[in-house]
Design a protein around this motif. Structure first.
Motif, mmCIF file in Angstrom:
data_model
loop_
_atom_site.group_PDB
_atom_site.id
_atom_site.type_symbol
_atom_site.label_atom_id
_atom_site.label_comp_id
_atom_site.label_asym_id
_atom_site.label_seq_id
_atom_site.Cartn_x
_atom_site.Cartn_y
_atom_site.Cartn_z
ATOM 1 N N GLU A 1 10.011 -3.745 -4.253
ATOM 2 C CA GLU A 1 11.332 -3.112 -4.271
ATOM 3 C C GLU A 1 11.733 -2.682 -2.859
ATOM 4 O OE1 GLU A 1 12.615 1.184 -5.768
ATOM 5 O OE2 GLU A 1 12.366 -0.226 -7.448
ATOM 6 N N ALA A 2 12.950 -3.052 -2.470
ATOM 7 C CA ALA A 2 13.453 -2.639 -1.151
ATOM 8 C C ALA A 2 13.564 -1.123 -1.106
ATOM 9 C CB ALA A 2 14.804 -3.286 -0.884
ATOM 10 N N SER A 3 13.074 -0.537 -0.025
ATOM 11 C CA SER A 3 13.077 0.924 0.087
ATOM 12 C C SER A 3 13.102 1.332 1.547
ATOM 13 C CB SER A 3 11.830 1.507 -0.600
ATOM 14 O OG SER A 3 11.656 2.877 -0.255
ATOM 15 N N LYS A 4 14.070 2.166 1.919
ATOM 16 C CA LYS A 4 14.130 2.684 3.281
ATOM 17 C C LYS A 4 12.905 3.544 3.587
ATOM 18 C CE LYS A 4 19.164 2.699 3.925
ATOM 19 N NZ LYS A 4 20.353 3.552 4.207
ATOM 20 N N ASP A 5 12.440 4.291 2.590
ATOM 21 C CA ASP A 5 11.272 5.150 2.801
ATOM 22 C C ASP A 5 10.033 4.313 3.096
ATOM 23 O OD1 ASP A 5 12.810 7.372 2.399
ATOM 24 O OD2 ASP A 5 12.096 7.761 0.352
ATOM 25 N N VAL A 6 9.849 3.230 2.354
ATOM 26 C CA VAL A 6 8.711 2.347 2.609
ATOM 27 C C VAL A 6 8.813 1.752 4.006
ATOM 28 C CG1 VAL A 6 7.600 0.171 1.957
ATOM 29 C CG2 VAL A 6 8.261 1.812 0.183
ATOM 30 N N ASP A 7 10.010 1.309 4.380
ATOM 31 C CA ASP A 7 10.203 0.722 5.711
ATOM 32 C C ASP A 7 9.896 1.732 6.813
ATOM 33 O OD1 ASP A 7 10.947 -1.634 4.529
ATOM 34 O OD2 ASP A 7 13.097 -1.335 4.792
ATOM 35 N N LEU A 8 10.334 2.978 6.620
ATOM 36 C CA LEU A 8 10.069 4.029 7.605
ATOM 37 C C LEU A 8 8.565 4.244 7.780
ATOM 38 C CD1 LEU A 8 12.673 6.875 6.878
ATOM 39 C CD2 LEU A 8 12.257 5.794 9.088
ATOM 40 N N LEU A 9 7.849 4.383 6.674
ATOM 41 C CA LEU A 9 6.420 4.651 6.748
ATOM 42 C C LEU A 9 5.651 3.438 7.256
ATOM 43 C CD1 LEU A 9 5.698 6.736 3.523
ATOM 44 C CD2 LEU A 9 6.282 7.512 5.813
ATOM 45 N N TYR A 10 6.128 2.260 6.944
ATOM 46 C CA TYR A 10 5.513 1.015 7.407
ATOM 47 C C TYR A 10 5.487 0.985 8.931
ATOM 48 C CZ TYR A 10 5.026 -4.168 7.615
ATOM 49 O OH TYR A 10 4.634 -5.458 7.858
ATOM 50 N N SER A 11 6.613 1.270 9.549
ATOM 51 C CA SER A 11 6.671 1.295 11.013
ATOM 52 C C SER A 11 5.881 2.463 11.578
ATOM 53 C CB SER A 11 8.130 1.375 11.477
ATOM 54 O OG SER A 11 8.847 0.221 11.108
ATOM 55 N N LYS A 12 6.002 3.631 10.926
ATOM 56 C CA LYS A 12 5.352 4.838 11.445
ATOM 57 C C LYS A 12 3.836 4.706 11.432
ATOM 58 C CE LYS A 12 5.858 8.946 13.125
ATOM 59 N NZ LYS A 12 6.506 9.107 14.442
ATOM 60 N N ILE B 1 0.840 -1.205 0.000
ATOM 61 C CA ILE B 1 0.000 0.000 0.000
ATOM 62 C C ILE B 1 0.875 1.255 0.000
ATOM 63 C CG2 ILE B 1 -1.628 1.343 1.397
ATOM 64 C CD1 ILE B 1 -2.784 -1.365 2.361
ATOM 65 N N ILE B 2 1.918 1.244 0.824
ATOM 66 C CA ILE B 2 2.804 2.407 0.922
ATOM 67 C C ILE B 2 3.617 2.586 -0.355
ATOM 68 C CG2 ILE B 2 4.797 3.343 2.150
ATOM 69 C CD1 ILE B 2 3.619 1.816 4.653
ATOM 70 N N ALA B 3 4.152 1.490 -0.893
ATOM 71 C CA ALA B 3 4.923 1.575 -2.131
ATOM 72 C C ALA B 3 4.067 2.137 -3.261
ATOM 73 C CB ALA B 3 5.459 0.196 -2.509
ATOM 74 N N GLN B 4 2.812 1.706 -3.324
ATOM 75 C CA GLN B 4 1.894 2.229 -4.332
ATOM 76 C C GLN B 4 1.719 3.729 -4.158
ATOM 77 O OE1 GLN B 4 -2.033 0.210 -5.574
ATOM 78 N NE2 GLN B 4 -2.689 1.656 -4.020
ATOM 79 N N LYS B 5 1.597 4.182 -2.912
ATOM 80 C CA LYS B 5 1.441 5.612 -2.638
ATOM 81 C C LYS B 5 2.667 6.398 -3.084
ATOM 82 C CE LYS B 5 -0.668 9.154 -0.827
ATOM 83 N NZ LYS B 5 -1.970 9.628 -1.329
ATOM 84 N N LEU B 6 3.846 5.804 -2.911
ATOM 85 C CA LEU B 6 5.094 6.489 -3.272
ATOM 86 C C LEU B 6 5.477 6.291 -4.734
ATOM 87 C CD1 LEU B 6 7.303 5.717 -0.118
ATOM 88 C CD2 LEU B 6 5.949 7.769 -0.600
ATOM 89 N N GLY B 7 4.668 5.525 -5.473
ATOM 90 C CA GLY B 7 4.959 5.279 -6.877
ATOM 91 C C GLY B 7 6.111 4.323 -7.099
#
Length: 352
Positions: free
Chosen positions: A120-131, A109-115
């Motif tokens: 794909e491994a992503s620090k931004d996705v991981d950050l938002l996932y926890s947040k 869901i988050i990766a889709q939001k970020l395009g």
């Protein structure tokens, strides 16, 4: 509800997996779980059936909050079975159906939001996932599993009592009050009665889903870009103080507390944050004390007591610094006409 009446309400579509959840009184966790699934392309047009009939649930591609089974390989996400104790990585709260669905589908869901590609491994996705879990979903998990924010025994032992009613208006209560009332008119026909209840569930699912999406939008479009700004300022701290006790935002301030505490990683060294009141040329500057924690009113190092509650020329004379605008009576924030003046206030405050 009979298998026949449930089947009548299922609009079959081979390209849209059927989602199942329980009928009857609905809760925030399955309402959000269904909404989160429907945010993804796979489920975006999925029909929903609400039933406790095992035979109908067997026909569902994905089942949440009913069925007594948690098996992600089979797309079964219930948490009511004896012995269930699954938690989100790094968190202590037992999951509800919302937490289970978020744990397995949240990154997509988050990766889709970020395009970004879903896998794909992503620090931004991981950050938002926890947040998002810690700041939204976990509260629903706790509410549905009857877990209090504070240990009730410790509260009782301390003799603490609520000073007033908070109205019970949390996310769980918001969904709960959308259920049919006991004395609402109810259709005599069982299928019509179930359809009416389902309509109320869909309203609840959309309502809590809007709140989730609002948080997702904020963290993706506001919180995450702010992190890059704070990181840049954090990396430059030694330019303004050899011990890195002063953080300076050059150009514009952003929400910084969450990011600062995270970047400090257990080393609480920053005492003051300097930032312009606006990006406009010639804007005044603020000096703000870093709180001991995000929700604390206690500063790590308040501005000098002698400055507090004074303004303008009188404050200039007391502080021995030109261009002072004010220092709050509580000592947690002050202002100066220029960056140089705000920096001088920080330097002098550090000496006290």
């Amino acid at each position: 509800m009979s298998t026949e009446s449930a089947a009548k309400r299922i609009k079959t579509n081979p390209s849209s997996p059927l989602i199942g959840t329980h009928n009857g009184h609905f809760h925030a966790d399955e309402a959000l779980a269904v909404h989160m699934l429907r945010l993804l392309p796979t489920y975006s047009t999925s029909p929903l059936v609400r039933t406790r009939d095992p035979k109908v649930l067997e026909t569902c591609h994905t089942v949440v909050d009913v069925g007594g089974e948690y098996d992600a390989q089979k797309n079964r996400y219930d948490h009511h079975q004896r012995g269930f104790g699954t938690t989100f990585p790094g968190r202590p709260t037992k999951l509800s159906s919302a937490g289970l669905v978020f744990m397995h589908f949240g990154k997509a869901i988050i990766a889709q939001k970020l395009g970004l590609p879903a896998n794909e491994a992503s620090k931004d996705v991981d950050l938002l996932y926890s947040k998002l879990y810690e700041n939204f979903v976990e509260a629903l998990d706790a509410h549905d599993n009857g877990i209090s924010v504070y240990d009730p025994a410790a509260i009782a032992a301390a003799g603490l009592e609520k000073r007033f009613s908070d109205g019970g208006f949390g996310l769980g209560a918001m969904v709960g009050r959308l259920n049919p009332n006991w004395n609402d008119p109810k259709p005599q026909d069982p299928s019509e009665a179930q359809a009416a209840e389902d309509d109320k569930f869909l309203v609840a699912s959309q309502r809590i889903g809007e709140e989730f999406e609002r948080d997702l939008d904020y963290y993706a479009n506001v919180w995450l870009p702010a992190r890059a700004v704070v990181q840049k300022a954090f990396d430059r701290k030694s330019e303004f103080d050899a011990q890195g006790r002063v953080l300076v935002f050059d150009g514009q301030s952003v929400p910084w507390k969450d990011h600062l505490y995270s970047l400090e990683d257990g080393n609480p060294s920053t005492l003051y944050v300097l930032y312009p009141e606006s990006p406009a040329p010639g804007a005044k500057w603020r000096i703000q004390c870093v709180p001991e924690s995000k929700d604390s009113f206690v500063s790590r190092k308040p501005l000098p007591e002698a400055w507090r509650g004074f303004r303008d020329a009188e404050l200039d004379g007391i502080a021995g610094i030109e261009g002072c605008v004010f220092v709050h009576a509580a000592g947690f924030i002050g202002g100066n006409k220029t960056f140089e003046g705000a920096k001088a206030m920080a330097e002098k405050a550090l000496q006290g």
